[in-house]
Design an enzyme around this catalytic site. Structure first.
Site, PDB file in Angstrom:
ATOM      1  N   TYR A 130       0.807  -1.209   0.000  1.00 30.70           N
ATOM      2  CA  TYR A 130       0.000   0.000   0.000  1.00 30.70           C
ATOM      3  C   TYR A 130       0.848   1.271   0.000  1.00 30.70           C
ATOM      4  O   TYR A 130       0.371   2.357  -0.298  1.00 30.70           O
ATOM      5  CB  TYR A 130      -0.900  -0.012   1.236  1.00 30.70           C
ATOM      6  CG  TYR A 130      -2.231   0.641   1.025  1.00 30.70           C
ATOM      7  CD1 TYR A 130      -3.298  -0.078   0.498  1.00 30.70           C
ATOM      8  CD2 TYR A 130      -2.443   1.970   1.351  1.00 30.70           C
ATOM      9  CE1 TYR A 130      -4.530   0.512   0.312  1.00 30.70           C
ATOM     10  CE2 TYR A 130      -3.669   2.567   1.167  1.00 30.70           C
ATOM     11  CZ  TYR A 130      -4.707   1.832   0.645  1.00 30.70           C
ATOM     12  OH  TYR A 130      -5.928   2.414   0.461  1.00 30.70           O
ATOM     13  N   LYS A 177      -0.795 -14.149   3.743  1.00 33.11           N
ATOM     14  CA  LYS A 177      -0.659 -15.037   2.577  1.00 33.11           C
ATOM     15  C   LYS A 177       0.768 -15.586   2.618  1.00 33.11           C
ATOM     16  O   LYS A 177       1.525 -15.528   1.637  1.00 33.11           O
ATOM     17  CB  LYS A 177      -0.939 -14.222   1.303  1.00 33.11           C
ATOM     18  CG  LYS A 177      -1.106 -15.033   0.040  1.00 33.11           C
ATOM     19  CD  LYS A 177      -2.466 -15.647  -0.104  1.00 33.11           C
ATOM     20  CE  LYS A 177      -2.512 -16.583  -1.308  1.00 33.11           C
ATOM     21  NZ  LYS A 177      -3.768 -17.311  -1.460  1.00 33.11           N
ATOM     22  N   ASP A 210      -7.489 -15.435   1.647  1.00 35.24           N
ATOM     23  CA  ASP A 210      -8.635 -15.843   0.806  1.00 35.24           C
ATOM     24  C   ASP A 210      -9.626 -16.672   1.620  1.00 35.24           C
ATOM     25  O   ASP A 210     -10.846 -16.483   1.541  1.00 35.24           O
ATOM     26  CB  ASP A 210      -8.186 -16.569  -0.472  1.00 35.24           C
ATOM     27  CG  ASP A 210      -6.953 -17.440  -0.281  1.00 35.24           C
ATOM     28  OD1 ASP A 210      -6.332 -17.389   0.795  1.00 35.24           O
ATOM     29  OD2 ASP A 210      -6.611 -18.194  -1.216  1.00 35.24           O
ATOM     30  N   ASP A 234      -7.116  -2.981   4.163  1.00 31.28           N
ATOM     31  CA  ASP A 234      -7.940  -2.059   3.375  1.00 31.28           C
ATOM     32  C   ASP A 234      -9.119  -2.819   2.761  1.00 31.28           C
ATOM     33  O   ASP A 234     -10.277  -2.405   2.864  1.00 31.28           O
ATOM     34  CB  ASP A 234      -7.054  -1.463   2.271  1.00 31.28           C
ATOM     35  CG  ASP A 234      -7.808  -0.517   1.370  1.00 31.28           C
ATOM     36  OD1 ASP A 234      -8.509   0.361   1.894  1.00 31.28           O
ATOM     37  OD2 ASP A 234      -7.703  -0.660   0.136  1.00 31.28           O
TER      38      ASP A 234
END
Ligand code: NAI
Length: 341
Positions: A130, A177, A210, A234
């Site tokens: 980000y 992740k 996920d 976010d």
């Protein structure tokens, strides 16, 4: 810059653009009616300022927040694919507002698919993808750098566990992740686990992002505190807003060791700008978080109670909540509830 008459706490207000000025005005009126005395210092940021002054975030705005320590901010539009760097991201980095906190809870009277949602998103707010560290290697090939540091990861993990301890929350779920980004997300996860060992009373588990998205949509009431790096935080913040009625109702704060900027999760909603149809609840509740931060718990409680009282009557609900009230009709209902409360 305009300044209100002398009062208790001094707070910077950045109205923002799009729906920002409308929802900021509503939040300011509600705070002023809450019984807490605030001296507002109003500063502009965004595209209109950039045209006049050559920068969307003049240094005097950053300085004003450093001086007061507290700001209430409306959303600011960021051009897509070109143009100036996000005012929001710059502010968070310059003021070291390293923790974004978004309490997501089912509100009585707000129609949604789920009940009993009561979780907190804790997002690392200064680094990761980000940060927007991008460059063109050769034409047709670009790189975006994801920087994760041990210092920032330990800092945000400690923040999340402290929050869990203070709020009596039983579990922190680290979202990552690390199966794919073994080094960067691996470091984030490892830091969270090291900090977790210092908080035996708070359970710690982890989920791949996920899978986390899927589990949130299936059974959000099972979650307590979510700890995420910047970009995941976010995205998951908006997903979580969708679980409890949408972006119009979820507040947020950006916290550092010296300054705090309170703002809704939502953006400038260009589709609603100037129409006085936006829902100001998210910024009003952000303002109630600000009151708590200022030690004004009674005023904060009064604001939350007034919002809940107004939302209880379907006639006061704005369009995003399935109603037909305008921003002004809803705000008046909150103000009436404050006066009668
Ligand atoms: P958005 O949050 O502005 O809007 C997404 C959808 O939610 C739209 O349909 C909008 O009408 C609705 N919505 C948002 N807030 C609402 C409210 N208070 N009441 C009723 N409906 C509401 O997201 P979008 O369209 O992706 O972004 C627009 C601009 O805002 C972009 O320039 C983006 O960079 C900026 N932005 C700024 C933020 C900030 O200042 N902290 C945060 C997020 C986006």
């Amino acid at each position: 810059m305009t300044t209100a008459p002398a009062a208790g706490h001094r707070v910077v207000m950045i109205p923002g653009d799009g729906i920002g000025p409308e929802v900021s005005e509503a939040a300011r009126r509600v705070v002023d009616a809450s019984g807490c005395s605030i001296e507002w210092e109003i500063h502009e940021a965004g595209a209109a300022v950039a045209e006049r002054l050559g920068t969307p975030l003049p240094e005097e705005v950053v300085e004003a927040i450093r001086r007061t320590g507290v700001a209430l901010k409306g959303p600011v539009t960021t051009p897509v694919g070109h143009g100036f760097r996000s005012v929001n991201v710059t502010l968070r980095q310059k003021l070291e507002l390293y923790a974004a906190v978004r309490p997501v809870r089912s509100l009585p009277g707000v129609p949604s698919r789920y009940e009993n949602v009561d979780l907190v998103v804790v997002r690392e707010n200064t680094e990761g993808l980000y940060a927007g560290l991008e460059h063109e290697v050769v034409p047709g090939v670009v790189e975006s750098l994801k920087v994760v540091t041990e210092a920032a990861s330990l800092r945000i993990a400690r923040f999340a566990f402290e929050l869990a301890r203070k709020q009596g929350r039983g579990r922190v779920t680290v979202v990552h992740k690390a199966n794919i980004m073994k080094l960067s997300d691996g470091l984030f996860l490892d830091c969270a686990r090291r900090v977790a060992a210092e908080y035996p009373e708070v359970a710690c588990d982890d989920l791949i992002i996920d899978n986390c998205a899927m589990q949130l949509v299936r059974a959000p009431e099972r979650f307590d505190v979510l700890l995420l790096e910047n970009l995941y935080g976010d995205i998951i913040s908006d997903l979580c807003a969708g679980l409890v009625g949408g972006l119009g109702v979820v507040p947020g704060s950006n916290l550092g060791d010296r300054c705090a900027v309170f703002e809704a999760v939502h953006g400038s909603a260009p589709d609603l700008a100037g129409r006085r149809l936006a829902n100001p609840t998210a910024l009003i509740l952000s303002a109630s978080e600000m009151l708590r931060h200022l030690g004004e718990d009674a005023a904060a409680d009064r604001v939350v109670a007034a919002v809940e009282a107004a939302l209880a009557d379907p006639a006061h609900r704005t369009r995003d909540l399935g109603g037909s009230a305008t921003l002004d009709e809803y705000t008046e209902a909150v103000l009436r509830a404050l006066r009668n409360g």
